[in-house]
Scaffold this motif. Structure first.
Motif, PDB file in Angstrom:
ATOM      1  N   ARG A   3       0.852  -1.196   0.000  1.00 31.64           N
ATOM      2  CA  ARG A   3       0.000   0.000   0.000  1.00 31.64           C
ATOM      3  C   ARG A   3       0.885   1.242   0.000  1.00 31.64           C
ATOM      4  O   ARG A   3       1.931   1.267   0.647  1.00 31.64           O
ATOM      5  N   ALA A  44       0.282   5.751  -0.297  1.00 29.46           N
ATOM      6  CA  ALA A  44      -0.692   6.851  -0.415  1.00 29.46           C
ATOM      7  C   ALA A  44      -0.695   7.418  -1.837  1.00 29.46           C
ATOM      8  O   ALA A  44      -1.728   7.895  -2.320  1.00 29.46           O
ATOM      9  N   ARG A  64      -0.297   5.808  -4.735  1.00 24.82           N
ATOM     10  CA  ARG A  64      -0.278   4.571  -5.501  1.00 24.82           C
ATOM     11  C   ARG A  64      -0.195   4.800  -7.019  1.00 24.82           C
ATOM     12  O   ARG A  64       0.591   4.149  -7.710  1.00 24.82           O
ATOM     13  N   GLU A  69      -5.199   2.461  -2.166  1.00 24.77           N
ATOM     14  CA  GLU A  69      -3.744   2.421  -1.956  1.00 24.77           C
ATOM     15  C   GLU A  69      -3.037   1.163  -2.448  1.00 24.77           C
ATOM     16  O   GLU A  69      -1.818   1.151  -2.573  1.00 24.77           O
TER      17      GLU A  69
END
Ligand SMILES: Cc1ncc(COP(=O)(O)O)c(C=O)c1O
Length: 368
Positions: free
Chosen positions: A289, A291, A293, A340
């Motif tokens: 993940r 933020a 992505r 994400e």
């Protein structure tokens, strides 16, 4: 360096001669439907997973639908599952006429949150479908306890989890029934579509087998209206050959995951996938993940690295479910995960050099 998201041919290549011999034999006998290889594969898989019986079918979507049909789940009933899954999980519920009810996932993980299940149970609830997403087992003990308390069926969606273990036990052996996908890119994949339904309840398997074969009890007698969802003989033969290699392929994925974890841990901004204590994942997908992505995806693409998204849109935001009226923030953990997640290259045969290249590129992005 170019790194593919998956490389099926790299995986299958050493087995091609053996598979071709099996295919030729089926062609010579013209045993294309319900040939002996189908039963052989079913017995092979049942022995491997440790259940009395398995039923090969056309795909996992129909395995889920037919299992619910066999359990008499239909119009007026509700089935609880997650919104961060492949659409077929909920499509199968809709195909029975039952209503999909979404429950959120456990913070920090990708599977259904048992605490959220309890909140969604009504007098209409008939079943829970935990999805062992990415090949990481869901919290089965807690799910089974809730199901027992409320007399609900548990249908494990094992489409992505052939060989994953929950506290030493294979997923797919704990619920009322379990459904597997043999879509080509799955950990155990076939040359086209394929699937299986498994259960410790042989009576339930018998019903699914009947539904999958036009509701037949013998060649010319049809007890109910079923469908055509048989596993082809070609695919069964190839699956049997590949099943001999599944544990080794899963180990290669686990080794790749260990290396990713080692190389990616130092980088800030990356959240690595977590496996619940006592569980063994089989990494159908290795999803990190971040933020940013989408920016990371584009950056990796420029370095020659292919990635995937599983899944970018939580199902309650799909146009088909607009009438549910679920707004942004209604299932916050799943929504955040979908925004994400980024699936990194992961397949049996991926080299350490490829993993190092991917990890270095992610590190370079994080340092920018
Ligand atoms: C979690 C999950 N459930 C169900 C399915 C449906 O499987 P199939 O394509 O075999 O119908 C998939 C396939 O992508 C899946 O990933």
């Amino acid at each position: 360096m170019k790194v593919p998201f998956a490389d099926l041919f790299r995986q299958f290549k050493p087995l091609v001669p053996e598979i071709q011999i099996a295919m030729n034999s089926i062609i010579e006998r013209c045993a294309f439907i319900n040939g002996p290889e189908v039963q052989q594969f079913e017995r092979h898989m049942a022995k491997w997973i440790g259940l009395p019986e398995v039923c090969g079918v056309s795909n996992c979507t129909q395995a889920l639908e037919m299992t619910m049909q066999a359990l008499a789940i239909g119009p007026g009933d509700e089935v609880i599952t997650v919104p961060n899954t492949a659409f077929p999980t909920t499509e199968a519920i809709n195909l029975t006429g039952a209503r999909v009810v979404f429950a959120d996932i456990t913070p920090g993980y990708f599977s259904i949150d048992p605490a959220q299940i309890e909140k969604k149970i009504t007098s209409k609830t008939k079943a829970i479908i935990p999805v062992h997403l990415y090949g990481i087992p869901a919290d089965m003990n807690a799910i089974l306890a809730i199901a027992k308390k409320h007399s609900l069926y548990v249908i494990e969606d094992c489409a992505q989890a052939q060989g994953a273990r929950y506290k030493g036990t294979y997923v797919g052996t704990m619920g009322t029934a379990s459904c597997f996908s043999f879509f080509p890119s799955k950990n155990l994949g076939t040359f086209g579509d394929g699937g299986a339904m498994a259960s410790a309840d042989t009576g339930l398997i018998k019903k699914v087998r009947m539904i999958a074969n036009h509701g037949r009890i013998d060649k010319y007698s049809h007890l109910i209206v079923g469908t055509n969802s048989r596993l082809d003989t070609f695919k069964a033969a190839q699956l049997s050959i590949c099943l001999n290699h599944l544990d080794a392929w899963n180990q290669q994925r686990r080794d790749a995951a260990v290396l990713y974890e080692e190389l990616l841990t130092p980088y800030k901004g990356i959240k690595l996938p977590r496996v619940p204590e006592g569980c063994e994942a089989i990494w159908h997908v290795y999803a990190i993940r971040h933020a940013k992505r989408d920016e990371l995806t584009a950056y990796l693409k420029k370095q020659g690295i292919d990635t995937g998204l599983h899944y970018p849109m939580p199902l309650h935001f799909q146009p088909v479910y607009e009438s549910m009226g679920l707004q942004k923030g209604s299932l916050p953990e799943a929504e955040a995960a979908c925004a994400e997640v980024l699936s990194l290259p992961m397949f049996p045969g991926i080299t350490d050099d490829e993993i190092q290249w991917v990890s270095k590129a992610i590190g370079d992005f994080c340092k920018q």
